[in-house]
Design a protein around this motif. Structure first.
Motif, PDB file in Angstrom:
ATOM      1  N   ALA A 233       0.846  -1.190   0.000  1.00  0.00           N
ATOM      2  CA  ALA A 233       0.000   0.000   0.000  1.00  0.00           C
ATOM      3  C   ALA A 233       0.880   1.237   0.000  1.00  0.00           C
ATOM      4  O   ALA A 233       1.958   1.232   0.608  1.00  0.00           O
TER       5      ALA A 233
ATOM      6  N   ILE B 274       0.709   5.815  -0.119  1.00  0.00           N
ATOM      7  CA  ILE B 274      -0.095   7.023  -0.018  1.00  0.00           C
ATOM      8  C   ILE B 274       0.790   8.219  -0.348  1.00  0.00           C
ATOM      9  O   ILE B 274       1.913   8.333   0.130  1.00  0.00           O
TER      10      ILE B 274
ATOM     11  N   THR C 290      -3.995   7.154  -2.884  1.00  0.00           N
ATOM     12  CA  THR C 290      -3.589   5.829  -2.412  1.00  0.00           C
ATOM     13  C   THR C 290      -3.591   4.812  -3.542  1.00  0.00           C
ATOM     14  O   THR C 290      -4.257   4.984  -4.573  1.00  0.00           O
TER      15      THR C 290
ATOM     16  N   TYR D 186      -2.888   0.215  -4.002  1.00  0.00           N
ATOM     17  CA  TYR D 186      -2.674  -1.054  -3.326  1.00  0.00           C
ATOM     18  C   TYR D 186      -2.335  -2.135  -4.341  1.00  0.00           C
ATOM     19  O   TYR D 186      -2.718  -2.050  -5.518  1.00  0.00           O
TER      20      TYR D 186
ATOM     21  N   THR E 156      -6.648  -0.420   4.036  1.00  0.00           N
ATOM     22  CA  THR E 156      -6.742   1.018   3.806  1.00  0.00           C
ATOM     23  C   THR E 156      -5.556   1.707   4.455  1.00  0.00           C
ATOM     24  O   THR E 156      -5.326   1.559   5.660  1.00  0.00           O
ATOM     25  N   ILE E 157      -4.817   2.458   3.653  1.00  0.00           N
ATOM     26  CA  ILE E 157      -3.684   3.220   4.172  1.00  0.00           C
ATOM     27  C   ILE E 157      -4.128   4.663   4.384  1.00  0.00           C
ATOM     28  O   ILE E 157      -4.915   5.210   3.598  1.00  0.00           O
ATOM     29  N   SER E 158      -3.654   5.264   5.455  1.00  0.00           N
ATOM     30  CA  SER E 158      -3.975   6.662   5.737  1.00  0.00           C
ATOM     31  C   SER E 158      -2.792   7.282   6.474  1.00  0.00           C
ATOM     32  O   SER E 158      -1.877   6.569   6.905  1.00  0.00           O
TER      33      SER E 158
END
Length: 124
Positions: free
Chosen positions: A49, A51, A57, A59, A68-70
């Motif tokens: 992943a 960002i 983003t 994947y 989910t990357i944040s």
């Protein structure tokens, strides 16, 4: 010198969730694209992943729709929310800044020295 500290790993049953965190120190975190890598036993480390600085983003196919990357630039921290975990997700997970032409290809290279990683084990 940049230091990366990953946390949040553990043992979880298939179908479960984990949230990984990675905090960076010694750098201007907000100007770097970031990525989460993983390395399973006997396999190469892979980027799963990424960002961008602005929050875009991407994947790898194996985790799309589940991970989910944040990022929180104020906390110098990047997160990886992992849902619907599978036994094949078992690995040591690492974060790093990444560089490359575009995250669209996921052909990105790590920038800093690696942290210690955090172990994720998914039981069937």
């Amino acid at each position: 010198q940049v230091q990366l500290v990953e946390s949040g790993g553990g043992l979880v049953q298939a179908g479960g969730s984990l949230r990984l965190s990675c905090t960076a120190s010694g750098t201007i975190f907000s100007i770097n694209a970031m990525g989460w890598y993983r390395q399973a036993p006997g396999k190469q480390r892979e980027l799963v992943a990424a960002i961008t600085v602005s929050g875009g983003t991407n994947y790898v196919d194996s985790v799309k729709g589940r991970f989910t990357i944040s990022r929180d630039n104020a906390k110098n921290t990047v997160y990886l929310q992992m849902n619907s975990l599978k036994p094949e997700d078992t690995a040591v997970y690492y974060c790093n800044a990444v560089q490359g032409r575009s995250i669209a290809t996921m052909r990105l290279s790590p920038v800093w020295s690696w942290g210690q990683g955090t172990q994720v084990t998914v039981s069937s």
